[in-house]
Design a protein around this motif. Structure first.
Motif, PDB file in Angstrom:
ATOM      1  N   ASN A   1      -4.214  -1.859  -6.498  1.00  0.00           N
ATOM      2  CA  ASN A   1      -5.288  -1.897  -5.494  1.00  0.00           C
ATOM      3  C   ASN A   1      -4.747  -1.554  -4.108  1.00  0.00           C
ATOM      4  OD1 ASN A   1      -7.397  -2.578  -7.242  1.00  0.00           O
ATOM      5  ND2 ASN A   1      -6.969  -4.768  -7.082  1.00  0.00           N
TER       6      ASN A   1
ATOM      7  N   ASN B   1      -1.749  -5.430 -10.756  1.00  0.00           N
ATOM      8  CA  ASN B   1      -3.129  -5.138 -10.368  1.00  0.00           C
ATOM      9  C   ASN B   1      -3.278  -5.130  -8.853  1.00  0.00           C
ATOM     10  OD1 ASN B   1      -6.012  -4.786 -11.041  1.00  0.00           O
ATOM     11  ND2 ASN B   1      -6.245  -6.813 -10.119  1.00  0.00           N
ATOM     12  N   GLU B   2      -2.621  -6.081  -8.199  1.00  0.00           N
ATOM     13  CA  GLU B   2      -2.665  -6.134  -6.733  1.00  0.00           C
ATOM     14  C   GLU B   2      -1.973  -4.914  -6.124  1.00  0.00           C
ATOM     15  OE1 GLU B   2      -2.631 -10.768  -5.365  1.00  0.00           O
ATOM     16  OE2 GLU B   2      -0.860 -10.068  -6.443  1.00  0.00           O
TER      17      GLU B   2
ATOM     18  N   LYS C   1       4.027  -8.733  -5.818  1.00  0.00           N
ATOM     19  CA  LYS C   1       2.628  -8.940  -6.166  1.00  0.00           C
ATOM     20  C   LYS C   1       2.399  -8.542  -7.620  1.00  0.00           C
ATOM     21  CE  LYS C   1       0.780  -8.102  -1.506  1.00  0.00           C
ATOM     22  NZ  LYS C   1       0.209  -9.456  -1.334  1.00  0.00           N
ATOM     23  N   SER C   2       1.260  -8.936  -8.183  1.00  0.00           N
ATOM     24  CA  SER C   2       0.927  -8.517  -9.542  1.00  0.00           C
ATOM     25  C   SER C   2       0.693  -7.012  -9.559  1.00  0.00           C
ATOM     26  CB  SER C   2      -0.322  -9.242 -10.043  1.00  0.00           C
ATOM     27  OG  SER C   2      -1.470  -8.789  -9.333  1.00  0.00           O
TER      28      SER C   2
END
Length: 257
Positions: A154, A150-151, A147-148
């Motif tokens: 989170n 940022n993901e 995943k990125s």
């Protein structure tokens, strides 16, 4: 086993809706449930908060919410993925003599949606429907690592690190480094991190957009794992993951090894 009354009542409310009664007034629900309107209202508001119920503002009636559509699509995708993967899992288990798992992400955990054991398999701790932590499992790492950032950040907010063994990764910094390693090499391992004595190799399953939709793993005892065993198993599980990903439309490489 005790029944939790509020949950039981909420589920019974959901069961009132069908092809004949797609929308219901609060008074209708109250009468059918034999409950006071204030109690029904509280239950409906709770279900509405989680999108299992929605209100038609034109007539004030209640109906099933979009959460059921979302969950229904998720179940359908999982069923199709399971069907598609079954033959691959069986062949991989037969060739390696190892337990093979298919895992998807559900919230902050992985969940086994299929498992195949060979006649010589010695790893028996897993079961279909069982949840597995992200930080301590090969499949968990494979599900999240691509995943990125940022993901990932989170995802790791309020993540509950639970120690399974002395080898379990227990902080965000170390887990992020592990994710980086997984991305570079294309696969993940679990070296007695989730279960003492168990070694796993895990690969992501990607769709046509390059998104990870599942992870596949082989599990064996540490005593049976050496360089030759790892190399042979690695080639077979990589090939299986690539074939399954290709069937889902993915055209890239899962690993350069």
């Amino acid at each position: 086993m005790p029944i939790i009354q509020a949950i039981d009542r909420a589920l019974n409310i959901l069961d009132l809706f069908d092809d004949h009664d797609k929308e219901l007034k609060i008074t209708d629900i109250s009468q059918r449930m034999d409950l006071h309107k204030s109690t029904v209202h509280s239950l409906l508001k709770t279900l509405q908060k989680h999108n299992y119920i929605e209100q038609n503002h034109e007539n004030g009636k209640y109906r099933l919410g979009m959460k059921f559509y979302e969950r229904g699509n998720l179940i359908n995708r999982n069923i199709e993925l399971k069907k598609l993967a079954k033959e691959h899992l069986v062949k991989l288990s037969n060739k390696t003599g190892k337990t093979v798992h298919l895992v998807i992400l559900d919230g902050k955990e992985g969940i086994y949606i299929d498992k195949v054991e060979s006649s010589s398999a010695t790893v028996l701790y897993s079961r279909i429907g069982r949840r597995v932590p992200i930080n301590s499992s090969g499949v968990g790492k494979a599900l999240i690592a691509f995943k990125s950032q940022n993901e990932i950040d989170n995802f790791l907010k309020d993540y509950d690190f639970v120690r399974q063994t002395e080898n379990t990764i227990m902080d965000k910094e170390s887990l992020n480094k592990e994710f980086e390693k997984v991305r570079k090499q294309g696969y993940a391992i679990d070296n007695e991190e989730n279960e003492l004595g168990v070694f796993c190799i895990a690969f992501p399953i990607k769709n046509q957009n390059g998104q990870v939709v599942a992870a596949i793993s082989t599990s064996t005892t540490v005593t049976k794992q050496d360089e030759v065993e790892f190399s042979e198993t690695f080639k077979l599980i990589k090939l299986t993951a690539e074939r399954l990903s290709n069937q889902l439309g993915f055209r890239g490489k899962l690993s350069n090894k």
